[in-house]
Design an enzyme around this catalytic site. Structure first.
Site, PDB file in Angstrom:
ATOM      1  N   HIS A   1     -37.244  22.740 -32.437  1.00  0.00           N
ATOM      2  CA  HIS A   1     -36.623  24.037 -32.124  1.00  0.00           C
ATOM      3  C   HIS A   1     -35.388  23.815 -31.246  1.00  0.00           C
ATOM      4  CE1 HIS A   1     -35.957  28.083 -30.667  1.00  0.00           C
ATOM      5  NE2 HIS A   1     -36.661  28.487 -31.716  1.00  0.00           N
TER       6      HIS A   1
ATOM      7  N   GLU B   1     -31.967  27.359 -38.524  1.00  0.00           N
ATOM      8  CA  GLU B   1     -31.777  28.329 -37.441  1.00  0.00           C
ATOM      9  C   GLU B   1     -30.444  28.060 -36.744  1.00  0.00           C
ATOM     10  OE1 GLU B   1     -35.748  30.038 -36.028  1.00  0.00           O
ATOM     11  OE2 GLU B   1     -35.429  28.206 -34.909  1.00  0.00           O
TER      12      GLU B   1
ATOM     13  N   GLU C   1     -34.259  25.337 -28.781  1.00  0.00           N
ATOM     14  CA  GLU C   1     -34.478  25.444 -27.323  1.00  0.00           C
ATOM     15  C   GLU C   1     -35.036  24.134 -26.772  1.00  0.00           C
ATOM     16  OE1 GLU C   1     -36.735  29.048 -27.544  1.00  0.00           O
ATOM     17  OE2 GLU C   1     -34.908  30.102 -28.118  1.00  0.00           O
TER      18      GLU C   1
ATOM     19  N   SER D   1     -32.339  35.989 -35.035  1.00  0.00           N
ATOM     20  CA  SER D   1     -32.182  37.450 -34.907  1.00  0.00           C
ATOM     21  C   SER D   1     -32.587  38.224 -36.167  1.00  0.00           C
ATOM     22  CB  SER D   1     -30.745  37.805 -34.500  1.00  0.00           C
ATOM     23  OG  SER D   1     -30.469  37.259 -33.219  1.00  0.00           O
TER      24      SER D   1
ATOM     25  N   LYS E   1     -42.875  31.859 -28.258  1.00  0.00           N
ATOM     26  CA  LYS E   1     -42.206  31.155 -27.144  1.00  0.00           C
ATOM     27  C   LYS E   1     -43.008  31.305 -25.840  1.00  0.00           C
ATOM     28  CE  LYS E   1     -37.850  32.010 -29.458  1.00  0.00           C
ATOM     29  NZ  LYS E   1     -36.419  32.039 -29.386  1.00  0.00           N
TER      30      LYS E   1
ATOM     31  N   ASN F   1     -42.650  32.974 -33.693  1.00  0.00           N
ATOM     32  CA  ASN F   1     -42.601  32.040 -32.570  1.00  0.00           C
ATOM     33  C   ASN F   1     -42.606  32.870 -31.289  1.00  0.00           C
ATOM     34  OD1 ASN F   1     -42.079  30.071 -30.697  1.00  0.00           O
ATOM     35  ND2 ASN F   1     -39.998  29.629 -31.406  1.00  0.00           N
TER      36      ASN F   1
ATOM     37  N   GLY G   1     -31.749  34.664 -30.750  1.00  0.00           N
ATOM     38  CA  GLY G   1     -31.902  35.510 -29.569  1.00  0.00           C
ATOM     39  C   GLY G   1     -30.621  36.205 -29.143  1.00  0.00           C
TER      40      GLY G   1
HETATM   41  C1  PEP Z   1     -36.448  31.444 -32.898  1.00  0.00           C
HETATM   42  O1  PEP Z   1     -36.524  31.243 -31.708  1.00  0.00           O
HETATM   43  O2  PEP Z   1     -36.923  30.636 -33.708  1.00  0.00           O
HETATM   44  C2  PEP Z   1     -35.765  32.659 -33.329  1.00  0.00           C
HETATM   45  C3  PEP Z   1     -35.400  32.760 -34.565  1.00  0.00           C
HETATM   46  O3  PEP Z   1     -35.549  33.616 -32.356  1.00  0.00           O
HETATM   47  P1  PEP Z   1     -34.945  35.095 -32.573  1.00  0.00           P
HETATM   48  O4  PEP Z   1     -35.607  35.671 -33.812  1.00  0.00           O
HETATM   49  O5  PEP Z   1     -35.306  35.841 -31.339  1.00  0.00           O
HETATM   50  O6  PEP Z   1     -33.480  34.932 -32.769  1.00  0.00           O
END
Ligand code: PEP
Length: 249
Positions: A94, A166, A96, A212, A11, A9, A172
């Site tokens: 997601h 997630e 976000e 992460s 973003k 992703n 992040g």
């Molecule tokens: C995501 O935004 O779906 C995600 C898993 O981000 P990150 O790997 O940066 O934590």
């Protein structure tokens, strides 16, 4: 056999040249045929990505979409528009988008319905906040996040669904859920699908982990019984790191 999937992703990152260069680098690698690799560039680069990967095994995802095909919705992108540039896969839910754009279980239900009607494949994201986990409410919360948007679907529609657990506290932040925490939640999620449908369906759904994931922790996470791959944010922007993650599954 459940499909193994690694999806990046991207973003709101990478300009046109950076996007094309990362896609060209990924195209130069021949990944194992057992893993499906997907990337989700920003909207503005989806046409380029679709064109560059037209005859390639890497799939292109949109990061979001509206539930209607057209109308007075300034700034929005519809399923029909995506289809017209060759995109038929989308990330929905997601965290976000839930946090910054107020997406709710009910609005996601509409989006899932529209995506299925338009024959999209969907990576559906969900996950608890740290405060939910600290209060021991994470299992109930996940159950509710799945119930409204998904558990009314016909079994047949589930062929189009990929789940991505997630935990918001791991996205992040550099803080990864432990392999045990991930396995415990993925097994719970598969159990919910069994309860609402049946064993065969539950055992056919790919459940990805996101939060992460880096090359240093991916192998252990992906080796858990109910983990079928990952949704990768930050680390998917770094070519060699993303390749290492894909190769670790
Ligand atoms: C995501 O935004 O779906 C995600 C898993 O981000 P990150 O790997 O940066 O934590």
């Amino acid at each position: 056999m459940r499909q193994k999937i690694i999806a990046g992703n991207w973003k709101m990152n990478n300009d046109k040249e950076e996007t094309k260069s990362l896609i060209n680098s990924l195209k130069s690698i021949s990944f194992s045929k057992d893993v499906k690799v997907m990337i989700a560039p920003s909207y503005i680069h989806l046409s380029d990505a679709a064109e560059m990967l037209k005859d390639h095994k890497i799939d292109v995802l949109a990061q979001n979409m509206h539930f209607l095909n057209n109308g007075a919705y300034t700034g929005e992108i519809s399923p029909q528009m995506l289809k017209s540039i060759g995109i038929s896969k989308v990330i929905l839910g997601h965290s976000e988008r839930r946090i910054y754009y107020n997406e709710t279980e009910n609005s996601l239900k509409q989006k899932i319905k529209a995506a299925i009607e338009s024959n999209f494949e969907i990576i559906f994201c969900f996950g608890e906040q740290l405060s939910d986990r600290k209060k021991g409410k994470h299992f109930d919360l996940i159950k509710n996040q799945l119930k409204i948007p998904l558990f009314h679907l016909e079994s047949n529609s589930w062929k189009r669904i990929i789940l991505a657990y997630e935990p918001v506290w791991a996205i992040g932040t550099g803080e990864t859920a432990t392999p045990n925490q991930v396995q415990e939640m993925h097994s719970f999620i598969r159990g919910l699908i069994k309860q609402n449908y049946n064993d065969d369906l539950a055992n056919s759904i790919s459940i990805l982990y996101g939060g992460s994931v880096k090359s240093k922790n991916s192998k252990e996470i992906f080796s858990q019984d109910d983990v079928d791959g990952g949704l990768i944010g930050g680390a998917s922007l770094d070519f060699s790191e993303f390749v290492k993650i894909i190769e670790s599954i």
